[in-house]
Design a protein around this motif. Structure first.
Motif, short mmCIF file in Angstrom:
data_model
loop_
_atom_site.label_atom_id
_atom_site.label_comp_id
_atom_site.label_asym_id
_atom_site.label_seq_id
_atom_site.Cartn_x
_atom_site.Cartn_y
_atom_site.Cartn_z
N VAL A 1 0.83 -1.21 0.00
CA VAL A 1 0.00 0.00 0.00
C VAL A 1 0.87 1.26 0.00
CG1 VAL A 1 -1.80 1.26 1.22
CG2 VAL A 1 -1.83 -1.25 1.21
N LYS A 2 0.51 2.20 -0.88
CA LYS A 2 1.22 3.48 -0.95
C LYS A 2 0.36 4.63 -0.41
CE LYS A 2 4.74 3.85 -2.87
NZ LYS A 2 6.12 3.76 -2.37
N ALA A 3 -0.95 4.52 -0.58
CA ALA A 3 -1.84 5.59 -0.12
C ALA A 3 -3.22 5.01 0.13
CB ALA A 3 -1.93 6.71 -1.15
N VAL A 4 -3.93 5.61 1.10
CA VAL A 4 -5.28 5.18 1.47
C VAL A 4 -6.15 6.42 1.63
CG1 VAL A 4 -6.69 3.98 3.19
CG2 VAL A 4 -4.41 3.14 2.66
N SER A 5 -7.34 6.38 1.06
CA SER A 5 -8.26 7.52 1.16
C SER A 5 -9.02 7.48 2.48
CB SER A 5 -9.25 7.46 -0.01
OG SER A 5 -10.24 8.44 0.12
N ILE A 6 -9.40 8.66 2.95
CA ILE A 6 -10.23 8.78 4.16
C ILE A 6 -11.67 9.03 3.73
CG2 ILE A 6 -10.69 10.14 6.24
CD1 ILE A 6 -7.70 10.76 6.35
N ASN A 7 -12.59 8.22 4.25
CA ASN A 7 -14.00 8.33 3.90
C ASN A 7 -14.88 8.35 5.14
OD1 ASN A 7 -13.90 7.86 0.85
ND2 ASN A 7 -12.80 6.07 1.60
N PRO A 8 -16.03 9.04 5.11
CA PRO A 8 -16.96 9.00 6.24
C PRO A 8 -17.37 7.58 6.61
CG PRO A 8 -17.56 10.77 4.77
CD PRO A 8 -16.47 10.00 4.07
N LEU A 9 -17.38 6.68 5.62
CA LEU A 9 -17.74 5.29 5.90
C LEU A 9 -16.78 4.66 6.91
CD1 LEU A 9 -19.59 2.90 5.35
CD2 LEU A 9 -18.22 2.36 3.33
N ASP A 10 -15.53 5.12 6.91
CA ASP A 10 -14.55 4.58 7.86
C ASP A 10 -15.06 4.70 9.29
OD1 ASP A 10 -12.93 4.27 5.65
OD2 ASP A 10 -11.57 5.91 6.13
N TRP A 11 -15.42 5.95 9.70
CA TRP A 11 -15.82 6.10 11.09
C TRP A 11 -17.23 5.61 11.36
CZ3 TRP A 11 -13.99 10.58 8.47
CH2 TRP A 11 -14.95 11.49 8.04
N LYS A 12 -18.06 5.55 10.33
CA LYS A 12 -19.38 4.94 10.55
C LYS A 12 -19.21 3.47 10.93
CE LYS A 12 -22.19 8.01 7.71
NZ LYS A 12 -23.17 8.11 6.62
N LEU A 13 -18.19 2.84 10.38
CA LEU A 13 -17.93 1.45 10.70
C LEU A 13 -17.37 1.30 12.10
CD1 LEU A 13 -16.45 0.29 7.28
CD2 LEU A 13 -18.54 -0.58 8.34
N TRP A 14 -16.27 2.05 12.44
CA TRP A 14 -15.70 1.82 13.76
C TRP A 14 -16.47 2.47 14.90
CZ3 TRP A 14 -13.84 6.63 15.02
CH2 TRP A 14 -13.15 7.38 14.07
N GLN A 15 -17.40 3.36 14.57
CA GLN A 15 -18.29 3.87 15.61
C GLN A 15 -19.48 2.94 15.86
OE1 GLN A 15 -17.53 8.69 15.10
NE2 GLN A 15 -19.35 7.79 14.23
N GLY A 16 -19.65 1.95 15.00
CA GLY A 16 -20.70 0.96 15.19
C GLY A 16 -22.00 1.28 14.49
N GLU A 17 -22.01 2.32 13.66
CA GLU A 17 -23.25 2.71 12.98
C GLU A 17 -23.67 1.71 11.91
OE1 GLU A 17 -23.20 6.81 11.64
OE2 GLU A 17 -21.76 7.31 13.22
#
Length: 300
Positions: A31-47
């Motif tokens: 991996v060279k780069a990873v995008s940040i998405n709102p879905l990321d925190w919706k997942l780890w916040q449990g939504e």
């Protein structure tokens, strides 16, 4: 290898940098780069636990770009690629990620790894809105609410390619960008309320999560369509009773869509770059809002 994981749902405090074994799978990408998405925190916040499940540990990061470490078929060792890790399981925010060939495509030489990593989730979302949910004809009036975020710049470009007349609603920091991308009308939401403008739209795309179908309906034309890009269970039920005028984006990454995205020539705007070890700072800042276009992690 190093990888970001979490063992319970919560805020950024649940995220941790861990040492993990090399992944096993069809194709291994450094991996060279990873995008940040709102879905990321919706997942780890449990939504999104209904889709992601409750089994831990879980991984973080969905769309990425990198170099094939272990190839198979059309993807050979050394190829530059971009794609999507599992939508609901993540795993891209790591030094290496294992993916299926169907979730990858070759990176165009003209763009950077950071730009390529910014494309899959946001770019595919915009593509699927216009390819699957809306039938835009030249001259149609399209309202994009939250036009300056991750999906918005891509949506503007695709709407203009379809011949639409675009009204972009954005914050002050994004006004220059949405204008540059070709929006016909630009509204600063801090100074003007599009709901009271007296204008009606053939399509309304809510990217900000601030305009519900109920509030949007009065400014839709008789056959106008509203698109929700971050639906929860309540929205899924509500859309069933709209007579087809309330549509939900359910992202479906397909190899053909990734290839189309790679050749679409979309301009990518990145306003923030973070070292992936600064994951807590990055997510805290991006979650607060105000980021124009995309924010990315630089992994190596």
């Amino acid at each position: 290898m190093k990888k970001i994981t979490y063992n319970r749902f919560g805020g950024t405090d649940v995220l941790q940098l861990t040492e993990a074994p090399m992944p096993a799978g069809e194709i291994i990408v450094k991996v060279k780069a990873v995008s940040i998405n709102p879905l990321d925190w919706k997942l780890w916040q449990g939504e999104m636990k209904l889709m992601s499940g409750r089994t831990f540990p879980k991984s973080v990061g969905i769309d990425f770009a990198g170099i094939v470490e272990q190839g198979n078929g059309k993807f050979r060792t050394g190829d530059e690629v971009f794609g999507i890790a599992s939508i609901f399981k993540g795993g891209a925010l790591a030094e290496y990620v294992a993916v299926k060939a169907s979730d990858l495509t070759h990176k165009p030489k003209a763009i950077t790894f950071e730009e390529a990593a910014s494309l899959p989730v946001a770019g595919l979302a915009a593509l699927q809105i216009f390819d699957k949910l809306l039938n835009i004809q030249p001259g149609m009036q399209v309202l994009i609410n939250g036009a300056g975020g991750g999906i918005g710049p891509f949506a503007i470009q695709l709407a203009k390619k379809a011949g639409a007349i675009v009204t972009a609603v954005a914050g002050p920091a994004a006004l220059e960008l949405v204008t540059k991308l070709g929006s016909d009308v630009v509204i600063n939401y801090q100074q003007q309320n599009v709901l009271t403008s007296g204008k009606r739209f053939d399509a309304i795309i809510d990217l900000a999560g601030t305009m519900t179908y109920k509030t949007a309906k009065p400014i839709l034309t008789k056959k106008g369509i509203y698109v929700n890009t971050s639906p929860g269970p309540k929205e899924m039920i509500g859309s069933l009773f709209s007579g087809g005028r309330y549509k939900l984006l359910m992202l479906k990454p397909l190899a053909a869509s990734l290839e189309k995205l790679a050749s679409a020539g979309l301009q990518v705007t990145i306003s923030k770059r973070y070292d992936f070890r600064d994951y807590k700072k990055a997510y805290d800042e991006v979650k607060r809002g105000g980021i124009v276009g995309k924010a990315v992690f630089v992994v190596s």
